[in-house]
Scaffold this active site. Structure first.
Site, mmCIF file in Angstrom:
data_model
loop_
_atom_site.group_PDB
_atom_site.id
_atom_site.type_symbol
_atom_site.label_atom_id
_atom_site.label_comp_id
_atom_site.label_asym_id
_atom_site.label_seq_id
_atom_site.Cartn_x
_atom_site.Cartn_y
_atom_site.Cartn_z
ATOM 1 N N CYS A 2 10.571 -17.491 -11.926
ATOM 2 C CA CYS A 2 10.989 -18.454 -12.782
ATOM 3 C C CYS A 2 9.886 -18.994 -13.564
ATOM 4 O O CYS A 2 8.633 -18.893 -13.135
ATOM 5 C CB CYS A 2 11.429 -19.724 -11.864
ATOM 6 S SG CYS A 2 12.604 -19.422 -10.450
ATOM 7 N N ARG A 27 9.730 -14.028 -16.741
ATOM 8 C CA ARG A 27 9.546 -14.396 -15.211
ATOM 9 C C ARG A 27 10.715 -14.549 -14.532
ATOM 10 O O ARG A 27 11.038 -14.782 -13.249
ATOM 11 C CB ARG A 27 8.791 -15.780 -15.099
ATOM 12 C CG ARG A 27 7.443 -15.935 -15.572
ATOM 13 C CD ARG A 27 6.725 -17.369 -15.668
ATOM 14 N NE ARG A 27 6.743 -17.538 -14.421
ATOM 15 C CZ ARG A 27 5.729 -17.284 -13.597
ATOM 16 N NH1 ARG A 27 4.704 -16.484 -14.069
ATOM 17 N NH2 ARG A 27 5.381 -17.720 -12.366
ATOM 18 N N TRP A 75 14.958 -16.969 -11.847
ATOM 19 C CA TRP A 75 15.076 -15.743 -11.106
ATOM 20 C C TRP A 75 15.555 -16.101 -9.607
ATOM 21 O O TRP A 75 14.747 -16.653 -8.844
ATOM 22 C CB TRP A 75 13.906 -14.850 -11.051
ATOM 23 C CG TRP A 75 13.953 -13.642 -10.524
ATOM 24 C CD1 TRP A 75 14.390 -12.414 -11.019
ATOM 25 C CD2 TRP A 75 13.583 -13.128 -9.251
ATOM 26 N NE1 TRP A 75 14.415 -11.262 -10.072
ATOM 27 C CE2 TRP A 75 14.104 -11.682 -8.953
ATOM 28 C CE3 TRP A 75 13.281 -13.720 -8.076
ATOM 29 C CZ2 TRP A 75 13.986 -10.769 -7.870
ATOM 30 C CZ3 TRP A 75 13.106 -12.817 -6.680
ATOM 31 C CH2 TRP A 75 13.288 -11.656 -6.577
ATOM 32 N N ASN A 101 9.600 -23.751 -9.280
ATOM 33 C CA ASN A 101 9.575 -22.234 -9.023
ATOM 34 C C ASN A 101 8.721 -22.065 -7.727
ATOM 35 O O ASN A 101 7.766 -22.534 -7.630
ATOM 36 C CB ASN A 101 8.416 -21.842 -10.366
ATOM 37 C CG ASN A 101 7.877 -20.508 -9.930
ATOM 38 O OD1 ASN A 101 8.563 -19.553 -9.458
ATOM 39 N ND2 ASN A 101 7.022 -20.164 -10.697
ATOM 40 N N GLY A 102 9.595 -21.337 -6.953
ATOM 41 C CA GLY A 102 9.033 -21.052 -5.562
ATOM 42 C C GLY A 102 9.905 -21.103 -4.681
ATOM 43 O O GLY A 102 11.281 -21.202 -5.008
ATOM 44 N N GLU A 490 5.274 6.813 -10.883
ATOM 45 C CA GLU A 490 5.321 6.013 -11.681
ATOM 46 C C GLU A 490 6.251 6.375 -12.764
ATOM 47 O O GLU A 490 7.142 5.386 -13.367
ATOM 48 C CB GLU A 490 3.840 5.834 -12.564
ATOM 49 C CG GLU A 490 3.865 4.714 -13.484
ATOM 50 C CD GLU A 490 4.184 3.450 -13.181
ATOM 51 O OE1 GLU A 490 4.474 3.135 -12.069
ATOM 52 O OE2 GLU A 490 4.319 2.575 -14.348
ATOM 53 N N LYS A 494 9.454 4.001 -13.563
ATOM 54 C CA LYS A 494 9.660 3.396 -15.061
ATOM 55 C C LYS A 494 11.266 3.669 -15.389
ATOM 56 O O LYS A 494 12.009 3.101 -15.937
ATOM 57 C CB LYS A 494 9.023 4.213 -16.244
ATOM 58 C CG LYS A 494 7.508 3.591 -16.356
ATOM 59 C CD LYS A 494 7.282 2.351 -16.691
ATOM 60 C CE LYS A 494 7.339 1.159 -15.645
ATOM 61 N NZ LYS A 494 6.139 1.061 -14.817
ATOM 62 N N GLU A 497 13.770 1.589 -13.123
ATOM 63 C CA GLU A 497 13.762 0.015 -13.643
ATOM 64 C C GLU A 497 14.451 -0.290 -15.036
ATOM 65 O O GLU A 497 15.074 -1.201 -15.027
ATOM 66 C CB GLU A 497 12.438 -0.585 -13.452
ATOM 67 C CG GLU A 497 11.377 -0.029 -14.153
ATOM 68 C CD GLU A 497 10.073 -0.844 -13.645
ATOM 69 O OE1 GLU A 497 9.981 -2.038 -12.918
ATOM 70 O OE2 GLU A 497 8.975 -0.221 -14.182
ATOM 71 N N HIS A 513 10.301 20.974 0.942
ATOM 72 C CA HIS A 513 10.559 20.538 2.472
ATOM 73 C C HIS A 513 11.893 19.489 2.232
ATOM 74 O O HIS A 513 11.928 18.664 3.023
ATOM 75 C CB HIS A 513 9.487 19.694 2.815
ATOM 76 C CG HIS A 513 8.145 20.692 2.904
ATOM 77 N ND1 HIS A 513 8.049 21.647 3.884
ATOM 78 C CD2 HIS A 513 6.911 20.837 2.230
ATOM 79 C CE1 HIS A 513 6.889 22.079 3.931
ATOM 80 N NE2 HIS A 513 6.277 21.733 2.744
ATOM 81 N N LYS A 612 9.065 -10.166 -14.245
ATOM 82 C CA LYS A 612 7.566 -9.975 -14.507
ATOM 83 C C LYS A 612 6.596 -10.185 -13.407
ATOM 84 O O LYS A 612 5.449 -9.426 -12.943
ATOM 85 C CB LYS A 612 7.092 -10.434 -15.756
ATOM 86 C CG LYS A 612 5.790 -9.685 -16.258
ATOM 87 C CD LYS A 612 6.093 -8.308 -16.659
ATOM 88 C CE LYS A 612 4.628 -7.850 -16.898
ATOM 89 N NZ LYS A 612 4.764 -6.430 -16.960
#
Ligand code: F6R
Length: 617
Positions: A2, A27, A75, A101-102, A490, A494, A497, A513, A612
């Site tokens: 947030c 955020r 968020w 925020n939290g 990575e 990318k 997401e 395997h 983020k």
């Protein structure tokens, strides 16, 4: 997560808050809201959706004049994203408005207590409980707002950055922080204050900022110097005003369509900025104060434990290869979220390196607190200056990537690898595990990386063509070996997401395997097959894919002919040392995911469900 923004001063608060919220949307962006005091009353507007949706609602629903206000971009943690759960939340009397925020962990028991005293709740949020708790304390104990906030926070278990004001006393905003970041910008004439989760919302107004530390609060008043107090015992703490070193251009798109694309293209500069002043090739030395001052801790370390999440964890995996290869120090790389909950064996002779772009990731922060409590030496590698992880670490080295706004991490990854390479080289030199000529070669090659990244970026048109061919598939595989196995992870992350296409990264040899069963003519497989490293082995893996009709996209060294003859497509990167190759091979993977996501019409900079900085567990 947030983002929170607040303003109190002589200007109109609304434009400052709305523009500030747009800068903080990285955020969280599932709902947004604003509360203003218009001179007579409290005006609140909030909605599910983004800040632009909020602007539309505001135009219809409220007047926007007022010199005091708070805003929030959310968020969701407690309660689905909808209008009612959006912040600000207002207390039952209609007097207090809060943004938060939290997470308030004991909100359920506090809520039951408040319900038993007649309070009612409209939302499912922990924040609405907090604002009513403050109101209850204010009424019961006849306290001013600041003292009531303090008393309420002393009953709370959890994490918060809050801003709250009372419409009956609109010349002050109370702010407090525990576990979530909170910056206060002080206007040049010290007659106005800006509150935000980071400094970006107020950069054009002031460069003077105070970062609240955990367990600190302040009552911010018109025309009064800011005083910071401990929440627990009300004691005054020194106010440390910092001057910001970033400017507005650094946090704007600068002609690019998306922040992600801008940040991909900023990598040559970001890597240069990161090694500048540290890599001194003429003298064949590496200067890093954080390492130099703690050389004994590093050299006596039994092992290095790297803790991080997401992309930063991938940078940690690359670092494992570098540290072991060059400095011969055993390394373990841990997901911070797992590390903290599995009773890990940590001793005073361990060095813990925490990697985090934001410096606010809750799991990484908790992991380093655990490591410190066991006596380990904690070294932070963060991008955001003054962030919680940077402050909590015993020592550290910043990456100098500049602000990273796009939710998908790009330049943070390559600059983290740059810093970690510098550390590994410095330690290797100190331990004598690298010859002086190899050391010089590494310095020379590292210095040439920015130019080579520029060259790698020139493949953009080729990558766009490949993206167009594969944009509609449902699955992708990414394969790499050695130093490039983490790059495969990575690359897959990318793509997942930002395009929402399922993708997996594997060590190339591990394919047989299990994952090989997935391969048919519809499966694109990105194979990192650069010349240095396990080239011949990877070529064999490519043959195995080819005989199962998989579509091969090879990331190859310039001039390669062998893989070109086998692959459906190749993307060239310049030649470099194997240990530095991740800095180049990652570039086409960033661009591939970017172009696919754009072609699919996805919101590249703000992918769904992500934020983020992940300041919740
Ligand atoms: C991926 C991404 C995330 C972050 C992760 C850790 O593109 O951005 O996976 O890497 O949330 O964040 P920091 O580095 O801020 O600790």
């Amino acid at each position: 997560m947030c983002g929170i923004v607040g303003y109190i001063g002589p200007r109109e608060a609304y434009p400052i808050i709305i523009e500030g919220l747009k800068r903080l949307e990285y955020r969280g962006y599932d709902s947004a809201g604003i509360a203003l005091f218009d001179g007579n009353d409290l005006k609140v507007a909030k909605t599910k959706g983004k800040v632009v949706d909020l602007e539309a609602i505001v135009e219809k629903e409220i007047t926007t004049n007022g010199k005091v206000g708070i805003g929030h971009t959310r968020w969701a943690t407690h309660g689905v994203p909808n209008d009612v759960n959006s912040h600000p939340h207002v207390s039952n009397s209609g007097n207090l408005a809060i943004i938060h925020n939290g997470i308030i962990e004991n909100y359920e028991s506090l809520k039951q207590e408040l319900i038993s005293r007649g309070y009612t709740f409209k939302s499912d949020t922990d924040t609405e409980v907090l604002v009513n708790l403050i109101e209850d304390v204010q009424k019961q104990q006849k306290l001013k707002l600041g003292k009531a906030v303090q008393a309420a926070l002393n009953q709370v278990v959890g994490a918060y950055a809050i801003a709250v004001f009372d419409k009956n006393k609109p010349d002050e905003i109370v702010v407090a922080r525990l576990g979530s970041p909170l910056a206060v910008g002080i206007g040049p004439k010290e007659d106005e204050f800006f509150i935000a989760s980071d400094a970006s919302p107020f950069l054009e107004y002031t460069k003077n900022v105070v970062y609240l530390e955990d367990e600190e609060m302040a009552v911010i008043r018109f025309h009064k110097p800011i005083k910071i107090r401990k929440i627990e015992d009300d004691s005054l703490v020194d106010t440390y005003v910092q001057e910001l070193q970033i400017n507005l251009e650094q946090i704007e798109k600068g002609g690019y369509d998306h922040f992600m694309l801008k940040e991909i293209h900023e990598q040559p500069k970001a890597i240069t900025d990161t090694y500048r002043g540290r890599l001194v090739r003429n003298e064949a030395i590496i200067k890093m104060a954080g390492v130099e001052d703690n050389m004994k801790r590093f050299l006596n370390a039994n092992r290095i434990i790297i803790v991080a999440c997401g992309t930063s964890w991938h940078a940690g995996l690359v670092a494992e290869y570098i540290f072991e290869d060059l400095a011969r120090i055993p390394v373990e790389v841990e997901y911070a979220s797992e590390f903290r909950y599995r009773n890990p064996v940590i001793t005073e002779n361990d060095v813990v390196i925490a990697i985090s772009q934001s410096g606010e990731t809750a799991d990484t922060l908790a992991a380093i607190k655990l490591a410190k409590s066991k006596g380990a030496f904690v070294f932070g590698v963060c991008n955001v200056v003054g962030s919680s992880i940077a402050r909590e670490s015993d020592a550290g080295a910043y990456t100098h990537a500049g602000p990273e706004i796009g939710v998908a991490s790009t330049k943070a990854f390559t600059t983290q690898i740059t810093v970690l390479t510098l550390i590994a080289l410095r330690l290797a030199r100190a331990k004598g595990t690298i010859s002086s000529s190899d050391f010089r070669t590494h310095l020379l090659e590292l210095e040439m990386i920015p130019k080579k990244v520029e060259k790698a970026l020139e493949s953009d048109a080729n990558i766009t063509t490949i993206a167009n061919i594969y944009k509609d598939v449902s699955n992708f595989l990414y394969l790499g070996r050695g130093y490039n196995f983490p790059v495969a992870l990575e690359g897959a992350l990318k793509l997942k997401e930002i395009s929402y296409i399922h993708a997996e990264g594997y060590p190339a040899a591990e394919m047989k395997h299990g994952p090989i069963a997935l391969i048919d003519e519809n499966m694109p497989i990105v194979v990192i097959a650069t010349k240095k490293g396990h080239y011949e082995k990877v070529v064999s893996n490519i043959q195995e894919i080819k005989s199962r009709k998989g579509k091969i996209i090879g990331i190859v060294t310039e001039g390669d002919t062998q893989v070109r003859a086998l692959a459906d497509h190749v993307i060239e990167v310049p030649d470099t040392l194997e240990s530095l190759s991740p800095l180049l091979t990652t570039i086409p993977l960033q661009l591939l995911s970017y172009h696919i996501a754009v072609m699919l019409g996805k919101n590249v900079d703000q992918p769904r469900n992500l934020a983020k900085s992940v300041t919740v567990e």
